[in-house]
Design a protein around this motif. Structure first.
Motif, PDB file in Angstrom:
ATOM      1  N   PRO A  40       0.829  -1.199   0.000  1.00  0.00           N
ATOM      2  CA  PRO A  40       0.000   0.000   0.000  1.00  0.00           C
ATOM      3  C   PRO A  40       0.867   1.254   0.000  1.00  0.00           C
ATOM      4  O   PRO A  40       2.064   1.191   0.255  1.00  0.00           O
ATOM      5  CB  PRO A  40      -0.812  -0.118   1.280  1.00  0.00           C
ATOM      6  CG  PRO A  40      -0.012  -1.017   2.175  1.00  0.00           C
ATOM      7  CD  PRO A  40       0.781  -1.915   1.281  1.00  0.00           C
ATOM      8  N   THR A  41       0.241   2.364  -0.287  1.00  0.00           N
ATOM      9  CA  THR A  41       0.959   3.629  -0.373  1.00  0.00           C
ATOM     10  C   THR A  41       1.646   3.958   0.946  1.00  0.00           C
ATOM     11  O   THR A  41       1.064   3.778   2.016  1.00  0.00           O
ATOM     12  CB  THR A  41      -0.023   4.760  -0.747  1.00  0.00           C
ATOM     13  OG1 THR A  41      -0.600   4.447  -2.010  1.00  0.00           O
ATOM     14  CG2 THR A  41       0.680   6.098  -0.833  1.00  0.00           C
ATOM     15  N   THR A  42       2.887   4.386   0.851  1.00  0.00           N
ATOM     16  CA  THR A  42       3.626   4.838   2.032  1.00  0.00           C
ATOM     17  C   THR A  42       4.166   6.234   1.749  1.00  0.00           C
ATOM     18  O   THR A  42       4.529   6.554   0.616  1.00  0.00           O
ATOM     19  CB  THR A  42       4.796   3.884   2.377  1.00  0.00           C
ATOM     20  OG1 THR A  42       5.659   3.779   1.240  1.00  0.00           O
ATOM     21  CG2 THR A  42       4.305   2.504   2.748  1.00  0.00           C
ATOM     22  N   SER A  43       4.201   7.044   2.757  1.00  0.00           N
ATOM     23  CA  SER A  43       4.659   8.420   2.630  1.00  0.00           C
ATOM     24  C   SER A  43       6.078   8.474   2.074  1.00  0.00           C
ATOM     25  O   SER A  43       6.959   7.739   2.518  1.00  0.00           O
ATOM     26  CB  SER A  43       4.598   9.102   3.998  1.00  0.00           C
ATOM     27  OG  SER A  43       5.036  10.430   3.892  1.00  0.00           O
ATOM     28  N   GLY A  44       6.287   9.339   1.090  1.00  0.00           N
ATOM     29  CA  GLY A  44       7.605   9.522   0.513  1.00  0.00           C
ATOM     30  C   GLY A  44       7.963   8.550  -0.587  1.00  0.00           C
ATOM     31  O   GLY A  44       9.048   8.632  -1.159  1.00  0.00           O
ATOM     32  N   SER A  45       7.085   7.605  -0.899  1.00  0.00           N
ATOM     33  CA  SER A  45       7.336   6.626  -1.956  1.00  0.00           C
ATOM     34  C   SER A  45       6.398   6.878  -3.131  1.00  0.00           C
ATOM     35  O   SER A  45       5.319   7.441  -2.952  1.00  0.00           O
ATOM     36  CB  SER A  45       7.098   5.210  -1.427  1.00  0.00           C
ATOM     37  OG  SER A  45       8.003   4.911  -0.400  1.00  0.00           O
ATOM     38  N   PRO A  46       6.796   6.456  -4.338  1.00  0.00           N
ATOM     39  CA  PRO A  46       5.889   6.621  -5.482  1.00  0.00           C
ATOM     40  C   PRO A  46       4.577   5.888  -5.213  1.00  0.00           C
ATOM     41  O   PRO A  46       4.578   4.726  -4.812  1.00  0.00           O
ATOM     42  CB  PRO A  46       6.638   5.968  -6.638  1.00  0.00           C
ATOM     43  CG  PRO A  46       8.059   5.904  -6.211  1.00  0.00           C
ATOM     44  CD  PRO A  46       8.040   5.803  -4.721  1.00  0.00           C
ATOM     45  N   GLN A  47       3.480   6.586  -5.365  1.00  0.00           N
ATOM     46  CA  GLN A  47       2.193   5.951  -5.075  1.00  0.00           C
ATOM     47  C   GLN A  47       1.529   5.397  -6.325  1.00  0.00           C
ATOM     48  O   GLN A  47       1.783   5.858  -7.427  1.00  0.00           O
ATOM     49  CB  GLN A  47       1.253   6.927  -4.386  1.00  0.00           C
ATOM     50  CG  GLN A  47       0.780   8.072  -5.254  1.00  0.00           C
ATOM     51  CD  GLN A  47      -0.162   8.978  -4.491  1.00  0.00           C
ATOM     52  OE1 GLN A  47      -0.308   8.887  -3.282  1.00  0.00           O
ATOM     53  NE2 GLN A  47      -0.815   9.870  -5.194  1.00  0.00           N
ATOM     54  N   MET A  48       0.678   4.418  -6.122  1.00  0.00           N
ATOM     55  CA  MET A  48      -0.119   3.854  -7.198  1.00  0.00           C
ATOM     56  C   MET A  48      -1.113   4.918  -7.645  1.00  0.00           C
ATOM     57  O   MET A  48      -1.788   5.522  -6.826  1.00  0.00           O
ATOM     58  CB  MET A  48      -0.862   2.615  -6.677  1.00  0.00           C
ATOM     59  CG  MET A  48      -1.911   2.091  -7.610  1.00  0.00           C
ATOM     60  SD  MET A  48      -2.878   0.745  -6.895  1.00  0.00           S
ATOM     61  CE  MET A  48      -3.845   1.608  -5.664  1.00  0.00           C
ATOM     62  N   MET A  49      -1.184   5.178  -8.928  1.00  0.00           N
ATOM     63  CA  MET A  49      -2.116   6.177  -9.449  1.00  0.00           C
ATOM     64  C   MET A  49      -3.396   5.522  -9.969  1.00  0.00           C
ATOM     65  O   MET A  49      -4.417   6.168 -10.090  1.00  0.00           O
ATOM     66  CB  MET A  49      -1.462   6.970 -10.576  1.00  0.00           C
ATOM     67  CG  MET A  49      -0.194   7.704 -10.132  1.00  0.00           C
ATOM     68  SD  MET A  49      -0.465   8.868  -8.789  1.00  0.00           S
ATOM     69  CE  MET A  49      -1.228  10.197  -9.654  1.00  0.00           C
ATOM     70  N   MET A  50      -3.320   4.270 -10.307  1.00  0.00           N
ATOM     71  CA  MET A  50      -4.466   3.503 -10.793  1.00  0.00           C
ATOM     72  C   MET A  50      -4.093   2.043 -10.741  1.00  0.00           C
ATOM     73  O   MET A  50      -2.935   1.708 -10.541  1.00  0.00           O
ATOM     74  CB  MET A  50      -4.851   3.899 -12.228  1.00  0.00           C
ATOM     75  CG  MET A  50      -3.698   3.935 -13.186  1.00  0.00           C
ATOM     76  SD  MET A  50      -3.487   2.736 -14.532  1.00  0.00           S
ATOM     77  CE  MET A  50      -4.790   1.681 -14.624  1.00  0.00           C
ATOM     78  N   HIS A  51      -5.082   1.175 -10.878  1.00  0.00           N
ATOM     79  CA  HIS A  51      -4.773  -0.251 -10.973  1.00  0.00           C
ATOM     80  C   HIS A  51      -5.796  -0.916 -11.881  1.00  0.00           C
ATOM     81  O   HIS A  51      -6.861  -0.367 -12.137  1.00  0.00           O
ATOM     82  CB  HIS A  51      -4.714  -0.925  -9.591  1.00  0.00           C
ATOM     83  CG  HIS A  51      -6.038  -1.058  -8.915  1.00  0.00           C
ATOM     84  ND1 HIS A  51      -6.604  -0.050  -8.163  1.00  0.00           N
ATOM     85  CD2 HIS A  51      -6.913  -2.084  -8.875  1.00  0.00           C
ATOM     86  CE1 HIS A  51      -7.769  -0.453  -7.686  1.00  0.00           C
ATOM     87  NE2 HIS A  51      -7.987  -1.682  -8.109  1.00  0.00           N
ATOM     88  N   LEU A  52      -5.463  -2.092 -12.364  1.00  0.00           N
ATOM     89  CA  LEU A  52      -6.334  -2.868 -13.232  1.00  0.00           C
ATOM     90  C   LEU A  52      -7.044  -3.924 -12.401  1.00  0.00           C
ATOM     91  O   LEU A  52      -6.464  -4.490 -11.479  1.00  0.00           O
ATOM     92  CB  LEU A  52      -5.512  -3.541 -14.335  1.00  0.00           C
ATOM     93  CG  LEU A  52      -4.685  -2.598 -15.210  1.00  0.00           C
ATOM     94  CD1 LEU A  52      -3.765  -3.408 -16.123  1.00  0.00           C
ATOM     95  CD2 LEU A  52      -5.577  -1.671 -16.016  1.00  0.00           C
TER      96      LEU A  52
END
Length: 136
Positions: free
Chosen positions: A77-89
């Motif tokens: 899952p998204t963590t602060s300071g890391s590239p985050q998922m913008m969308m998923h299939l």
């Protein structure tokens, strides 16, 4: 949508002009396109050195991959300071265990964080999260 051609149901698939799709960034477009081609059983529709699109044998949707310089894997899952998922299939399946095993065999990894019982979050070889889920 304004400016978009509407299908009249009489035009053969190859002649239609109402295609739509999703484009993923990756460090290697051809590699990731091969993964999804094998996972979904789709065919290569267009292939260039840094861009590959694949399409289902029916319908007008496509999935494309483009090589992106400096690509960074998203985190799940998204963590602060890391590239985050913008969308998923999302892909509906009838046998979750078999579908997960097939995806892993092709190079996906099962994500550590699994938020739902009837859904499995996996990461494709470039790190994009995608979900396999039981319908109904």
């Amino acid at each position: 949508m304004r400016g978009r051609i509407t299908d009249d149901s009489a035009t053969p698939r190859a002649g239609r002009r109402d295609y739509w799709g999703v484009v993923l960034d990756a460090p290697d477009a051809a590699m990731l396109a091969r993964f999804y081609t094998e996972l979904l059983g789709w065919q290569v529709h267009q292939e260039e050195p840094d861009f590959v699109s694949i399409a289902a044998p029916d319908g007008v949707a496509y999935l494309a991959v483009q090589t992106a310089a400096g690509y960074q894997r998203p985190t799940w899952p998204t963590t602060s300071g890391s590239p985050q998922m913008m969308m998923h299939l999302d892909f509906e399946v009838s046998d979750l265990g078999a579908a997960v095993a097939h995806a892993v065999e092709l190079g996906a990894t099962v994500a550590d964080h699994q938020p739902q019982q009837r859904v499995r979050v996996l990461l494709d070889p470039a790190g994009h999260p995608f979900c396999l889920y039981l319908g109904g």
